[in-house]
Design an enzyme around this catalytic site. Sequence first.
Site, PDB file in Angstrom:
ATOM      1  N   LYS A 110      -5.059 -46.367 -10.596  1.00  0.00           N
ATOM      2  CA  LYS A 110      -4.143 -46.179  -9.464  1.00  0.00           C
ATOM      3  C   LYS A 110      -3.818 -47.485  -8.740  1.00  0.00           C
ATOM      4  CE  LYS A 110      -7.184 -42.906  -8.793  1.00  0.00           C
ATOM      5  NZ  LYS A 110      -8.090 -41.996  -8.074  1.00  0.00           N
ATOM      6  N   ALA A 170      -5.011 -37.741  -5.888  1.00  0.00           N
ATOM      7  CA  ALA A 170      -5.969 -38.824  -5.968  1.00  0.00           C
ATOM      8  C   ALA A 170      -6.202 -39.320  -4.548  1.00  0.00           C
ATOM      9  CB  ALA A 170      -5.370 -39.910  -6.857  1.00  0.00           C
ATOM     10  N   THR A 171      -7.402 -39.728  -4.089  1.00  0.00           N
ATOM     11  CA  THR A 171      -7.994 -41.038  -4.257  1.00  0.00           C
ATOM     12  C   THR A 171      -8.629 -41.736  -3.093  1.00  0.00           C
ATOM     13  OG1 THR A 171      -6.392 -41.664  -5.866  1.00  0.00           O
ATOM     14  CG2 THR A 171      -7.112 -43.397  -4.468  1.00  0.00           C
ATOM     15  N   THR A 172      -9.265 -42.873  -3.382  1.00  0.00           N
ATOM     16  CA  THR A 172      -9.511 -43.904  -2.363  1.00  0.00           C
ATOM     17  C   THR A 172      -9.067 -45.250  -2.911  1.00  0.00           C
ATOM     18  OG1 THR A 172     -11.421 -42.717  -1.495  1.00  0.00           O
ATOM     19  CG2 THR A 172     -11.229 -45.033  -0.904  1.00  0.00           C
ATOM     20  N   SER A 192      -7.963 -39.795   0.373  1.00  0.00           N
ATOM     21  CA  SER A 192      -8.842 -38.832   1.039  1.00  0.00           C
ATOM     22  C   SER A 192     -10.181 -39.438   1.457  1.00  0.00           C
ATOM     23  CB  SER A 192      -9.069 -37.634   0.110  1.00  0.00           C
ATOM     24  OG  SER A 192      -9.508 -38.091  -1.156  1.00  0.00           O
TER      25      SER A 192
END
Lengths: 246, 221
Positions: free
Chosen positions: A63, A30-32, A166
């Site tokens: 998250k 995951a993720t931002t 990311s």
Amino acid sequence: MEASFVAHLQQQHPELMPRHVESRPDLMEATTITALKFSDGVVMVGDRRATIGNRIASSHMEKVFAADSHSLVGVAGVAGIAIDMARLFAVELEHYEKLEGTQLSLLGKANRLAALVRGHLGHAMQGISAVPLFAGVTPGTRDAKIFSYDITGGRFEERNWQSIGSGSPYALTTLKRLWSPEATSHEAIEASLQALIDAADADAGTAGPDPVRELYPVVYVVTGDGVNKIAESVIADLVIGLEGKH
Amino acid sequence: MQPPMYVSPQQQMEDRADFARAGIRRGQPVVFASTTQGIVSLTHNASQSLFKLSEIYDRISWGAVGRYNEFEALRQAGIRYTDTRGYAYERSDVTARGLANMYARTLGELFISGTKPFEVEIAVAEVAAAPEDDRLYQITFDGTLLEHHGLLVLGGNAQDLHHQLQEALPPTARELDATVSIIREQLGTTGSHVELAILDRDPQALRGSHRAFRRLDPQTF
């Protein structure tokens, strides 16, 4: 470490602690996550996407979590480790509070989280890493703080904004541009959503708001009065209001 | 060398029980009562920081009489036990029954084989959706586990006090405010030297939390 739940698990129930994996298989990632200060506290926002390689593994993963009544934790990286870390951290804080009859200080909470991250260094060296973003408010003084971490357990206090995952390079430029010390929580949520949309535009691992399937980012606000999860309907209205701004 | 004096096992157990009872009798009583708003617990306590009532888990609270160092150790053991279970399984899998059994086992073993029995009595309460489903357990110094319905009294002169409270309190549909003032009247506690806590029946609706335990300010009653 009398009041530490993690120390108790390590000694009495080591089988419940997260384990090492020998080689790196394809794992869900995951993720931002963004954290942005405003006049009374901090807004933390996380997207809902998880990927395995270039495949989308989940579009509704959460998250960002309330770690306790006055702090938030968001996680990026390998999902299994990241979610477990957030869950263990929440139990750690509640365990301390119940044993000692008082909450840990904000810095104390941030340091405990650093210890959890450090415990995963073995994983991280094999490329299986997860790092958290931590934000909270001291109830008495209403002083808000944001902390970021690296895989070695390094704990860094941020001034007014931070993003991990990311999509973070793209989100950071927007946060920096829109941050204002006098912002209301409403304005800070809007700015954070814009940062997330910018990240989703450029990063394949990050999802923006999806009105068609009614999937919206998870938004939490923490102030001196405590943690508050913003309802999806409110976020949906805000997203409509943002049209044409990016 | 003189051989050790023979003491029959019956006499040994009786001596230990008398010793533990004497320690507990000195303690101020602790009362747990089911009300429509939740399970209220109350005791006399001169300290503002050394507690005799505590949160254990989401819907479970705890109370004790006797020696502070001994029941504090049991309180901490209870929190470790429930937090570990909730982390290993699921939060909803943690029950007062499991915790009460753990206490009964621990106190039972200590009574028989410890150098001295613990001079404590423990109460474990679990709030349910309706007052008739509330769980109230009492664990005595020798590990005896008793279940009560609606009202539980620990400590000095517990039996008489239980009887008086049973007479004074309505059997069902008790309101929090009235229940607290009746208990205080019967205990004869005045001023701020009261420790008062509640397990809210629906903490999620009330304040968006999974934790039902809340300390109340006795001055507001």
